[in-house]
Design a protein around this motif. Structure first.
Motif, short mmCIF file in Angstrom:
data_model
loop_
_atom_site.label_atom_id
_atom_site.label_comp_id
_atom_site.label_asym_id
_atom_site.label_seq_id
_atom_site.Cartn_x
_atom_site.Cartn_y
_atom_site.Cartn_z
N ASN A 32 -9.04 -1.42 -10.07
CA ASN A 32 -8.78 -1.87 -8.69
C ASN A 32 -8.46 -0.71 -7.76
O ASN A 32 -8.55 -0.84 -6.56
N ALA A 33 -8.07 0.40 -8.32
CA ALA A 33 -7.71 1.58 -7.52
C ALA A 33 -8.92 2.50 -7.39
O ALA A 33 -8.89 3.64 -7.81
N ASN A 34 -10.00 1.99 -6.85
CA ASN A 34 -11.23 2.77 -6.73
C ASN A 34 -11.10 3.90 -5.73
O ASN A 34 -11.74 4.93 -5.87
N ASN A 35 -10.30 3.72 -4.68
CA ASN A 35 -10.20 4.74 -3.64
C ASN A 35 -8.79 5.31 -3.64
O ASN A 35 -7.94 4.86 -2.89
N THR A 36 -8.56 6.30 -4.48
CA THR A 36 -7.22 6.87 -4.58
C THR A 36 -6.82 7.60 -3.31
O THR A 36 -5.66 7.92 -3.12
N GLY A 37 -7.76 7.87 -2.42
CA GLY A 37 -7.45 8.53 -1.15
C GLY A 37 -6.85 7.59 -0.12
O GLY A 37 -6.33 8.04 0.89
N GLN A 38 -6.94 6.32 -0.35
CA GLN A 38 -6.32 5.33 0.54
C GLN A 38 -5.05 4.83 -0.13
O GLN A 38 -5.03 3.78 -0.76
N CYS A 39 -3.98 5.59 0.01
CA CYS A 39 -2.72 5.31 -0.68
C CYS A 39 -2.24 3.88 -0.47
O CYS A 39 -1.72 3.24 -1.39
N ASP A 40 -2.40 3.38 0.76
CA ASP A 40 -1.88 2.06 1.08
C ASP A 40 -2.65 0.93 0.40
O ASP A 40 -2.22 -0.22 0.45
N SER A 41 -3.76 1.22 -0.27
CA SER A 41 -4.47 0.16 -0.98
C SER A 41 -3.70 -0.26 -2.24
O SER A 41 -3.87 -1.39 -2.70
N CYS A 42 -2.86 0.60 -2.78
CA CYS A 42 -2.03 0.26 -3.95
C CYS A 42 -0.53 0.31 -3.64
O CYS A 42 0.24 -0.47 -4.17
N HIS A 43 -0.14 1.25 -2.80
CA HIS A 43 1.27 1.45 -2.48
C HIS A 43 1.57 0.77 -1.14
O HIS A 43 1.27 1.32 -0.09
N GLU A 44 2.18 -0.40 -1.21
CA GLU A 44 2.47 -1.15 0.02
C GLU A 44 3.37 -0.39 0.98
O GLU A 44 3.26 -0.55 2.18
N GLY A 45 4.24 0.45 0.48
CA GLY A 45 5.16 1.18 1.32
C GLY A 45 4.69 2.59 1.67
O GLY A 45 5.49 3.41 2.11
N ALA A 46 3.41 2.87 1.48
CA ALA A 46 2.90 4.23 1.69
C ALA A 46 3.17 4.74 3.11
O ALA A 46 3.55 5.90 3.28
N ALA A 47 2.98 3.92 4.10
CA ALA A 47 3.18 4.36 5.48
C ALA A 47 4.63 4.79 5.73
O ALA A 47 4.89 5.66 6.56
N GLU A 48 5.57 4.22 4.98
CA GLU A 48 6.98 4.59 5.10
C GLU A 48 7.36 5.70 4.14
O GLU A 48 8.53 6.09 4.06
N GLY A 49 6.40 6.20 3.37
CA GLY A 49 6.67 7.28 2.43
C GLY A 49 7.25 6.81 1.10
O GLY A 49 7.83 7.59 0.36
N LYS A 50 7.05 5.53 0.80
CA LYS A 50 7.57 4.96 -0.45
C LYS A 50 6.40 4.75 -1.42
O LYS A 50 5.58 3.87 -1.22
N TYR A 51 6.38 5.59 -2.44
CA TYR A 51 5.29 5.53 -3.42
C TYR A 51 5.82 5.11 -4.77
O TYR A 51 6.88 5.40 -5.15
#
Length: 146
Positions: free
Chosen positions: A127-146
């Protein structure tokens, strides 16, 4: 100040004030410019030497031409450098910077040794085909929460 001989306290305070994730992007021009095509990556996800290389070749940005004025280029470059790994006190930034060796020529976040280590469980075709789009897996990516 260092004049009073209290360097240890200053260094200790700095390390204790760190955040676990990475500081979120707080510069609207960067969000608007870079966020048009991809997740606007936090500057703390790469060291300054890597951001400098990215911005020096902005007209051929990973195979895509990007047109920025000289002022836009300088402004965004300054933001990236001032907030890069090694310039901010974030746990993820520290881990990324620590994973680099002195000869690293890495300009992709997904190519950093720390990123590879943390994502080694991902399989091609998952499901993580595009590892360059952090927010596709990490819901908090925009807030810096990985």
């Amino acid at each position: 100040s260092y004049a009073d001989g209290d360097e240890e306290r200053i260094i200790t305070d700095w390390f204790e004030s760190g955040k676990a994730g990475v500081s979120p992007v707080q510069f609207q021009q960067y969000n608007d410019t870079c966020g048009n095509c991809h997740c606007p990556y936090q500057p703390g996800l790469l060291p300054s030497v890597s951001w400098q290389k990215v911005m020096l070749d902005i007209e051929n940005h990973f195979g895509k031409p990007i047109k920025l004025s000289p002022v836009e280029t300088r402004t965004i470059t300054r933001y990236l450098l001032n907030n890069s790994a090694g310039h901010v006190n974030d746990g993820v930034s520290y881990n990324i910077l620590s994973s680099f060796d002195s000869n690293s020529d890495i300009t992709r976040i997904t190519s950093t040794p720390y990123f590879i280590k943390m994502h080694n469980h991902l399989k091609p075709g998952s499901n993580a085909n595009n590892t360059g789009q952090c927010d596709s897996c990490h819901e908090g990516a925009a807030e810096g929460k990985y």
